[in-house]
Write an enzyme that holds these catalytic residues in place. Sequence first.
Site, mmCIF file in Angstrom:
data_model
loop_
_atom_site.group_PDB
_atom_site.id
_atom_site.type_symbol
_atom_site.label_atom_id
_atom_site.label_comp_id
_atom_site.label_asym_id
_atom_site.label_seq_id
_atom_site.Cartn_x
_atom_site.Cartn_y
_atom_site.Cartn_z
ATOM 1 N N THR A 177 -2.637 -12.275 10.787
ATOM 2 C CA THR A 177 -1.287 -12.046 11.340
ATOM 3 C C THR A 177 -1.130 -10.694 12.037
ATOM 4 O O THR A 177 -0.307 -10.552 12.929
ATOM 5 C CB THR A 177 -0.220 -12.141 10.225
ATOM 6 O OG1 THR A 177 -0.579 -11.241 9.182
ATOM 7 C CG2 THR A 177 -0.095 -13.539 9.677
ATOM 8 N N GLU A 222 -6.027 -10.618 3.451
ATOM 9 C CA GLU A 222 -5.365 -11.785 4.067
ATOM 10 C C GLU A 222 -6.415 -12.765 4.605
ATOM 11 O O GLU A 222 -6.296 -13.976 4.436
ATOM 12 C CB GLU A 222 -4.442 -11.332 5.207
ATOM 13 C CG GLU A 222 -3.726 -12.522 5.850
ATOM 14 C CD GLU A 222 -3.064 -12.185 7.176
ATOM 15 O OE1 GLU A 222 -2.447 -11.109 7.301
ATOM 16 O OE2 GLU A 222 -3.185 -13.017 8.104
ATOM 17 N N SER A 246 -2.269 5.586 6.735
ATOM 18 C CA SER A 246 -1.796 4.296 7.258
ATOM 19 C C SER A 246 -2.013 4.233 8.770
ATOM 20 O O SER A 246 -1.452 5.026 9.524
ATOM 21 C CB SER A 246 -0.314 4.135 6.907
ATOM 22 O OG SER A 246 0.340 3.343 7.851
ATOM 23 N N SER A 247 -2.843 3.290 9.200
ATOM 24 C CA SER A 247 -3.162 3.252 10.628
ATOM 25 C C SER A 247 -1.969 2.786 11.451
ATOM 26 O O SER A 247 -1.783 3.220 12.583
ATOM 27 C CB SER A 247 -4.381 2.378 10.890
ATOM 28 O OG SER A 247 -4.130 1.088 10.460
ATOM 29 N N ASN A 248 -1.126 1.929 10.872
ATOM 30 C CA ASN A 248 0.027 1.490 11.676
ATOM 31 C C ASN A 248 1.046 2.614 11.849
ATOM 32 O O ASN A 248 1.727 2.693 12.867
ATOM 33 C CB ASN A 248 0.626 0.186 11.115
ATOM 34 C CG ASN A 248 1.494 0.422 9.899
ATOM 35 O OD1 ASN A 248 2.651 0.795 10.019
ATOM 36 N ND2 ASN A 248 0.927 0.220 8.722
ATOM 37 N N SER A 271 4.459 0.247 5.240
ATOM 38 C CA SER A 271 4.483 0.328 3.769
ATOM 39 C C SER A 271 5.511 1.330 3.256
ATOM 40 O O SER A 271 5.467 1.723 2.095
ATOM 41 C CB SER A 271 3.115 0.735 3.237
ATOM 42 O OG SER A 271 2.109 0.098 3.933
ATOM 43 N N HIS A 309 -10.432 -7.862 5.068
ATOM 44 C CA HIS A 309 -9.007 -7.786 4.757
ATOM 45 C C HIS A 309 -8.620 -8.918 3.797
ATOM 46 O O HIS A 309 -9.025 -10.060 3.985
ATOM 47 C CB HIS A 309 -8.194 -7.888 6.052
ATOM 48 C CG HIS A 309 -6.765 -7.489 5.862
ATOM 49 N ND1 HIS A 309 -5.852 -8.305 5.227
ATOM 50 C CD2 HIS A 309 -6.101 -6.367 6.197
ATOM 51 C CE1 HIS A 309 -4.677 -7.694 5.192
ATOM 52 N NE2 HIS A 309 -4.804 -6.510 5.774
ATOM 53 N N CYS A 358 3.652 -14.445 2.187
ATOM 54 C CA CYS A 358 4.561 -14.515 3.329
ATOM 55 C C CYS A 358 4.501 -15.924 3.931
ATOM 56 O O CYS A 358 3.407 -16.474 4.108
ATOM 57 C CB CYS A 358 4.138 -13.480 4.371
ATOM 58 S SG CYS A 358 5.093 -13.628 5.879
ATOM 59 N N HIS A 388 0.833 -1.203 0.000
ATOM 60 C CA HIS A 388 0.000 0.000 0.000
ATOM 61 C C HIS A 388 0.857 1.239 0.000
ATOM 62 O O HIS A 388 0.909 1.985 0.966
ATOM 63 C CB HIS A 388 -0.958 -0.015 1.192
ATOM 64 C CG HIS A 388 -2.068 -0.970 0.973
ATOM 65 N ND1 HIS A 388 -3.032 -0.772 0.010
ATOM 66 C CD2 HIS A 388 -2.339 -2.165 1.526
ATOM 67 C CE1 HIS A 388 -3.857 -1.799 0.009
ATOM 68 N NE2 HIS A 388 -3.462 -2.666 0.915
HETATM 69 FE FE1 F3S Z 1 4.462 -11.703 7.043
HETATM 70 FE FE2 F3S Z 1 4.282 -10.719 9.425
HETATM 71 FE FE3 F3S Z 1 4.718 -9.157 7.432
HETATM 72 S S1 F3S Z 1 3.009 -12.251 8.553
HETATM 73 S S2 F3S Z 1 3.719 -10.099 5.736
HETATM 74 S S3 F3S Z 1 6.092 -10.746 8.177
HETATM 75 S S4 F3S Z 1 3.427 -8.696 9.164
#
Ligand code: F3S
Length: 285
Positions: free
Chosen positions: A168, A130, A224-226, A268, A128, A100, A40
Amino acid sequence: MEVRLAECAGFCFGVKRAVDTVYEQAEAGKTIYTYGPIVHNEEVVRDLEEKGVRVIENKDELLQMTGESAPTVIIRAHGVPREIHDILNQKGFECVDATCPFVKKIHRIVEKESEAGCHIVIVGDPNHPEVEGIKGWCSGPVTIIETLEEAENFFLTEEKRVCIVSQTTFNYNKFQEIVEIFQKKGYNDNIVNTICNATEERQRSAKAIAAEADVMIVIGGKHSSNTRKLYDICSRECEHTYFIQTLDDLHLELPKAVRLVGITAGASTPNKLIEEVQSYVRINF
Ligand code: F3S
C-alpha cells in the site's frame, strides 16, 4: 498570527483505527497483546504498556504462549499471514483483527487469484510486515518484486496467468515503471494498483501549507523516512522549516512579522503530540 494544521497529518485512517481498537480493548480490562508493535512510535507503545498491553514479537513467541490467561490478540493495520490467524484459532485465543481494510482487500485478491491458479506478484519491500502478510494469503507461487531489475529478470517457465498487486505504501511512479516492464513481457491481464493514497495526501497537504507558511513545523520520529520526506517537501517551500520529535525539541525563533505557522506530522505521530505542539505555539507566540 495563525497556526494551521495540515489537512492530513499524523496517523492514516488504518493506523488510527488500529490504535483506537487497542485503547478500547485495553479499557475493557482484558489481557491484551498486539502482534507486533501497533505503531512505530515508542511513546504510544510505552503508554499502552502502562495500560497492560504487551507485544508479541514473532510467531515463535506466539507458539510458546499458553491460553491460561485467555488473552486477546490484536492484529495491527499491516495485517498478518493467514497462518497467524490459524495459530490463534488453534490456541483458542480471541483475535481482534485491526488489519486496515485496504490491506484486507489485497489479502482477498491474492487469496482468490492464487486459488484460481494465478502466479502472484507483489510489488513491495520483501522485508516489510505488510508484504509478508500478503504473501501469507497466497496458496500458490508468489514472487516479490522491489526493483526494476528484478522485474526485468522475472519470467515463468510454464504458461500461467500473473496477478500483480502492490504494497500500500509503494511509490506510485516506481510501481508504474515495474508494471510497464511486465506489460512488455505480455503479463498484462491482471494488474491491481493497491497503493493507498494516504501517504500522497499527507505530502500534498503539507506542501500546500508550507507554500503559504512563514514557519513550518514537521513532527515525527528521527528515523521515520516518511517524516523526513515531509521535511524535505516543506523545506523546499518554506525557508523556516523545523523537524522535531517532541515538544522539547522545539526551540522556535520566529522571524518578525510571522503571519502563518504551519504544522504537519509523519505517519506514526500520535494526535496528542500534534495537539500539544499546536497549543504550545498558539499560547507562546
Ligand atoms: Fe491503510 Fe493506507 Fe494507512 S492502507 S494502514 S490507510 S497507509
